[in-house]
Structure formats: structure tokens, C-alpha cells
Design an enzyme around this catalytic site. Structure first.
Site, mmCIF file in Angstrom:
data_model
loop_
_atom_site.group_PDB
_atom_site.id
_atom_site.type_symbol
_atom_site.label_atom_id
_atom_site.label_comp_id
_atom_site.label_asym_id
_atom_site.label_seq_id
_atom_site.Cartn_x
_atom_site.Cartn_y
_atom_site.Cartn_z
ATOM 1 C CD GLU A 123 50.092 26.744 48.366
ATOM 2 O OE1 GLU A 123 50.467 27.677 49.063
ATOM 3 O OE2 GLU A 123 50.842 25.811 47.998
ATOM 4 C CE1 TYR A 141 46.958 5.739 49.601
ATOM 5 C CE2 TYR A 141 44.951 5.116 50.741
ATOM 6 C CZ TYR A 141 45.855 4.916 49.712
ATOM 7 O OH TYR A 141 45.659 3.912 48.819
ATOM 8 C CD GLU A 178 53.570 25.972 55.947
ATOM 9 O OE1 GLU A 178 53.181 25.511 54.867
ATOM 10 O OE2 GLU A 178 54.179 27.043 56.038
ATOM 11 C CE LYS A 184 46.967 28.551 44.527
ATOM 12 N NZ LYS A 184 48.050 28.420 43.568
ATOM 13 C CG ASP A 185 46.473 36.141 48.607
ATOM 14 O OD1 ASP A 185 47.394 35.413 48.194
ATOM 15 O OD2 ASP A 185 46.117 37.187 48.027
HETATM 16 N N1 LIG Z 1 45.149 30.893 40.051
HETATM 17 C C1 LIG Z 1 45.464 31.985 40.735
HETATM 18 N N2 LIG Z 1 44.699 33.090 40.624
HETATM 19 C C2 LIG Z 1 45.013 34.217 41.314
HETATM 20 N N3 LIG Z 1 46.087 34.363 42.100
HETATM 21 C C3 LIG Z 1 46.886 33.300 42.258
HETATM 22 C C4 LIG Z 1 46.636 32.056 41.586
HETATM 23 N N4 LIG Z 1 47.618 31.175 41.939
HETATM 24 C C5 LIG Z 1 48.418 31.831 42.772
HETATM 25 N N5 LIG Z 1 47.996 33.100 42.983
HETATM 26 C C6 LIG Z 1 48.636 34.120 43.831
HETATM 27 O O1 LIG Z 1 50.004 33.777 43.970
HETATM 28 C C7 LIG Z 1 50.326 33.565 45.353
HETATM 29 C C8 LIG Z 1 51.334 32.430 45.454
HETATM 30 O O2 LIG Z 1 50.696 31.247 44.992
HETATM 31 P P1 LIG Z 1 51.384 29.823 45.113
HETATM 32 O O3 LIG Z 1 50.457 28.809 44.594
HETATM 33 O O4 LIG Z 1 52.741 29.882 44.511
HETATM 34 O O5 LIG Z 1 51.505 29.688 46.651
HETATM 35 P P2 LIG Z 1 52.858 29.502 47.462
HETATM 36 O O6 LIG Z 1 53.839 30.547 47.117
HETATM 37 O O7 LIG Z 1 53.264 28.086 47.297
HETATM 38 O O8 LIG Z 1 52.276 29.811 48.887
HETATM 39 P P3 LIG Z 1 52.897 29.372 50.270
HETATM 40 O O9 LIG Z 1 54.219 30.084 50.373
HETATM 41 O O10 LIG Z 1 51.894 29.844 51.268
HETATM 42 O O11 LIG Z 1 53.007 27.874 50.234
HETATM 43 C C9 LIG Z 1 48.997 33.277 46.036
HETATM 44 O O12 LIG Z 1 49.035 33.621 47.418
HETATM 45 C C10 LIG Z 1 48.053 34.164 45.241
HETATM 46 O O13 LIG Z 1 48.096 35.519 45.697
#
Ligand SMILES: Nc1ncnc2c1ncn2[C@@H]1O[C@H](COP(=O)(O)OP(=O)(O)OP(=O)(O)O)[C@@H](O)[C@H]1O
Length: 151
Positions: free
Chosen positions: A97, A37, A90, A116-117
Site C-alpha cells: 500500500e 528497522y 498484513e 492493493k486488492d
Molecule cells: N490509487 C488508487 N487507484 C485505484 N484504486 C485505489 C487506489 N488507492 C486505493 N484504491 C482502492 O481502494 C481500496 C482501499 O485502499 P486503501 O489504501 O485504503 O487500503 P486499505 O483500506 O488500507 O486496505 P487494507 O484494509 O487491506 O489495509 C484498495 O483496495 C483499492 O481497491
């Protein structure tokens, strides 16, 4: 995007877990299955996360350069540790996420944004540290090797 959800097992097989994790869909009963897994998680991140692939490529390049430039064992260990830290973060970023998406689905939530940020920020901090470490250890040797070719 629709995901095919596997049917949960009707009965848990093997030894019971010391802690009864009643909300877990399945519990890995052996070390081998745990590795399986874990490997699935790594291949998922590699297949879906562009940043993970970039970090694997840069990390491999840094270690290869380190070996080619005859860095000491300690220097290679430090570079490997920092690369390992970036890849670990990562993977955690990908996990966070997924949990956030599972929780809020496609709705905006300020706490989802923070989660996420911050996870992405952790990857960025470790990447800067890895670049600094690799730069400090590799660039002077690389410069010396190139200089030795011409002078
Ligand atoms: N449900 C949510 N509510 C609020 N903001 C969100 C949500 N989902 C995503 N975001 C915003 O969008 C951004 C990008 O989200 P995403 O899920 O696409 O991550 P990612 O681009 O895959 O990130 P990484 O590049 O770190 O893998 C997040 O960092 C956040 O600021």
C-alpha cells in the site's frame, strides 16, 4: 497529511554493501540496526493498521486457548505458523500500500487498484486458512472441556 522527511546522511558510514544499492537512502550496516528497522515496521503496522491489531488479538487468543486446552506441541506449532503467516501478509500488504501510494499518490490507477486488492486478498485467504486450522484444532477441545464441566 504532511510527513517530515529526515535529511539523508551526507556520507555512508561502516562497511560497504556487497551490492551497491545506489538508490537506497540508507543501508543498515549491522544486524542490530536491521532489527531496529524491522521493529519500527511492526510498530508502524500495529499503530496504523486496525486489521493488524485485530489479527494480533485473535492470534494471541488462539494461542492462549491452545495452551489452556493442553494442545500438543505440534498443534500449537501449526496454529502459530498460520498466525505468523497472516501477520506476515498484513505487513506485506501495508508495505505494498505504501509503495503504491508513493508511486501514484492521490490519483486513480487501475494497476494501483489491482496491487492493493490482490495484497488485501492475500491477507483474506491466509485469514480463512488460519480460522479453519484454529477451528479444527481448538473447537473440538473447547467443546470437550465445556462438556466435561456439565456432564
Ligand atoms: N490509487 C488508487 N487507484 C485505484 N484504486 C485505489 C487506489 N488507492 C486505493 N484504491 C482502492 O481502494 C481500496 C482501499 O485502499 P486503501 O489504501 O485504503 O487500503 P486499505 O483500506 O488500507 O486496505 P487494507 O484494509 O487491506 O489495509 C484498495 O483496495 C483499492 O481497491
Amino acid at each position: 497529511m504532511s510527513h517530515e522527511v529526515p535529511t539523508p546522511p551526507t556520507k555512508r558510514s561502516g562497511k560497504s554493501s556487497p551490492v551497491d544499492r545506489q538508490f537506497s537512502w540508507k543501508i543498515a550496516n549491522s544486524l542490530l540496526i536491521s532489527f531496529k528497522y524491522a521493529w519500527q515496521g511492526i510498530t508502524y503496522a500495529f499503530g496504523t493498521q486496525r486489521n493488524f491489531r485485530i489479527h494480533v488479538a485473535i492470534g494471541s487468543l488462539a494461542v492462549s486457548l491452545g495452551v489452556a486446552l493442553s494442545l500438543t506441541g505440534l498443534e500449537l506449532a501449526i496454529i502459530s505458523l498460520t498466525i505468523g503467516l497472516v501477520l506476515t501478509l498484513e505487513l506485506l500488504n501495508t508495505a505494498i500500500e505504501s509503495v503504491v501510494d508513493l508511486t501514484v499518490e492521490q490519483t486513480y490507477h487501475e494497476l494501483a487498484k489491482i496491487a492493493k486488492d490482490c495484497a488485501a486478498g492475500a491477507v483474506m485467504v491466509s485469514s480463512f486458512a488460519a480460522i479453519t486450522v484454529a477451528g479444527l484444532l481448538i473447537i473440538p477441545r473447547l467443546y470437550g472441556a465445556i462438556a466435561a464441566l456439565f456432564f
